[in-house]
Design an enzyme around this catalytic site. Structure first.
Site, PDB file in Angstrom:
ATOM      1  CB  ALA A 133      -0.926  -0.016   1.200  1.00  0.00           C
ATOM      2  CG  HIS A 134      -1.206   4.999   0.326  1.00  0.00           C
ATOM      3  ND1 HIS A 134      -2.166   5.941   0.062  1.00  0.00           N
ATOM      4  CD2 HIS A 134      -1.629   4.330   1.431  1.00  0.00           C
ATOM      5  CE1 HIS A 134      -3.109   5.853   0.968  1.00  0.00           C
ATOM      6  NE2 HIS A 134      -2.815   4.897   1.803  1.00  0.00           N
TER       7      HIS A 134
END
Lengths: 319, 319, 319
Positions: B231-232
């Site tokens: 994920a980011h």
């Protein structure tokens, strides 16, 4: 379209009745007079009694409940297997190499190496990045963005303002098979489609299956993260949020604003009430009927109960 | 770049202050004088007091702590929602159809049907196989191999000697939304990138999200298997090993040589000490501070404790 | 092919013996006289004593058990690391940009933007949709359908009547590394392939790894759903059914008609008896020897035991 007597012969059922034109397979509940249905389980007996299907595949167990005017394809056993065999005759070719007669608005930006099949409609101001595949008769609404290498199978519908990230697949076949007595699997052709409403965002490398009949649906404003599995005939409610690696089994129905944590999943054929929150890794095994609650665990339980259980296990460990 | 007063008007905030040029959104800690920040939670109060941001979105609860010289965008509630709205004005177009002015070393082998956008730099001796998409301003280091149908979004950086397997996506949008009072989701544009250092191998069908601000980082020599979600704003330490179907939530920070078993995962905003080993299916729910330990289970615990718990459960079952 | 003395020099082993031509790496059990093998663990001692390998990498611990006629590459420690270094010299280039001399039956429908490398054979009546990549020397049997953006690495074999859905990767590298004393990872080149027999269907966005030596195998009539991980050297038995997001670790062997529920997984190097059923999320941690049983849980147990355990936990929670 295929004549019922011809279809019966193709799938190995003796049939002497009327030569009805049949256009599709469908459930007992949804079928119309030009469609074929089937019954496997006594729980659908009521649906059989009131079906409008033009014909039905049945064993002797249910034959007396077939309504008058509905033609009977009588089988000794395993009607599901005959339905699977029949599904082939209603399937469309998955791929048509023709590019002719698509309708792409000139304000849309279509990248290199994009394949747009016949019958596709792409509205204004869309972006379709390189490597995308848009199958026959797909519709894409205004302002939608398809990132590279997205594959959309035929007949699917994508609304306006959607964003689909790279390498995602939309409209692939649901996982449906009937089984022979010797353990082989006969494909149930997935003749439905996927409908994605407006303002939906879907992450990268997701797989959204088309419906066996009817439509898999992702409703307005829902947001899906990466690597998510949506099986055939699921319905994802408006503004639902699904985190990465979620897996939905077939015919899961989520109400609006359902939140699913990472790697959470559902068993098939169940419904989840609106505003439900599922913690990461929750495994939903039956209907959730009351809205607004939070769950965790597998088998799932109320989130507070799950926390309490972890406390009990901690004490068990120390005992 | 956008003038602060214009931006305020676009996102619906009354603002009478100076017309500062703003070039980006950023965290309170990282923001510079030409950047806009925001505060949602009291845990960032100290960061607010010392921020160098040019302007900040705040509610009355924090307004007194804004340092002098920092312009104030005052909102009644939900500053996160205004930040989301503002993020749009700093986003770049995800796709530029121009191919001009890329710099590809002539010793590199670029396959058919590869799209290379403007500003791309590809160093010596790379292999880019058919169907890859290389977005604007991406840099790829010497000797790196991209297998077919890899999609790399704009502005990402891939080091030397990397191998990226087929159908993997790098730099797709992180899953970030603010929420309105009526339950709709407003996209937080993901204006950061992904930085992959040298000698990293990433398997097939992975999804590596770009950062919301700054960079998602995969450090030197890390190896990722297939179907992994990053994920980011994650940071994966040097020489870490992630087995298939691992899922990292946003802002997970792994130290060097962390080993994660198959289907293991992290909750967001936590850090894992170097040389940690996580058994398959471990779910990490808080920081791991001591290095060199082995964990298992969800919620996670010391691996030996987990084995002991399984023994206790076995006895419970027999009781 | 490389001469043994030259190979020894390349990988940093002092060797004064015969200059044998070596064509591949292989296991002690499978290796022939023109192949190199290695021993890491005492459990393979018997295999060493009877190996037909032309040469073997060994430490002093096992040197006395090397059969006569088998050349010895003697190392002080970490023979696995030397094997990894050697694997590079037997790897083929992953990509050949030449399209020459493929043999595609004219009745097959090859879409736009498909790359077909040299040596590919595609039989009658196949459909290869846009964006697919078919690596060197791949064979595809009659009537097989490849949906868009499928990537098949070199040397793989796909049977007749198969369906491979979009964005799936077949033949990518298995996740294999040897480790240096300082914690770096040395790639073990994956020089095997994937063999998919007839009538197999594989869903979207799956990753099927090639074998390190020999073949990863998916046998006749097996059906795989979406987002599935099949690691190197797995064998999936005839008519097995794997639901979405299943993960198989390296060298898992499934008998015929094994059914795996969604998100279930196996640890590596184990075998599962025919007609085994694994509930969703089951984590198989050791061999299943008796056929026809149903399991659940992680660590896995008999399904009825698992249900009983959930009942016990329910009572614990109320206590």
């Amino acid at each position: 379209m295929i004549a019922l007597d011809l279809l019966a012969r193709h799938i190995g059922i003796a049939y002497e009745g009327a030569s009805l034109p049949i256009v599709a397979l469908n459930t007992l509940k949804e079928a119309q007079g030009n469609e074929l249905s089937f019954i496997v389980d006594a729980k659908h007996l009521q649906a059989l009694k009131t079906t409008k299907a033009g014909a039905v595949i049945v064993t002797d167990a249910f034959i007396d409940a077939v309504p008058s005017g509905c033609e009977i394809l009588r089988v000794a056993s395993n009607p599901y297997l005959y339905m699977a065999k029949a599904s082939y005759y209603f399937s469309k070719t998955p791929y048509e190499s023709r590019r002719g007669a698509a309708k792409v608005d000139e304000s849309s930006d279509i990248g290199e190496n994009v394949f747009i099949a016949e019958g596709v409609r792409i509205a204004k101001a869309c972006t379709v990045m390189p490597g995308c595949y848009i199958g026959a008769d797909v519709t894409i609404g205004e302002g939608t963005v398809l990132h590279p290498n997205v594959s959309i199978y035929r007949d699917c519908y994508i609304g306006s303002g959607c964003i689909i990230h790279a390498n995602t697949t939309i409209g692939c076949d649901g996982f449906g098979f009937a089984h022979t007595q010797t353990g082989e699997h006969v494909k149930i052709y997935q003749n439905g489609n996927v409908i994605i409403e407006d303002d939906v965002e879907i992450g990268s490398n997701c797989a959204i299956d088309r419906a066996v009949f009817g439509s898999t649906q992702i409703k307005k404003g829902a947001k899906l993260d990466n690597l998510i599995q949506v099986a055939h005939n699921c319905v994802i409610g408006e503004y639902s949020l699904l985190a990465a690696q979620v897996g939905l089994s077939g015919s899961s129905e989520l109400g609006r604003n359902v939140v699913m944590g990472g790697q959470s999943a559902t068993a098939g054929h169940l419904s989840i009430a609106p505003f439900t929150t599922l913690a990461a890794r929750t495994g939903v095994t039956k209907n959730i009927e009351q809205s607004g609650k939070t769950f965790a665990g597998f088998p799932f339980m109320d989130h507070k109960q799950w926390l309490k259980l972890q406390g009990k296990l901690g004490r068990l460990l120390k005992s």
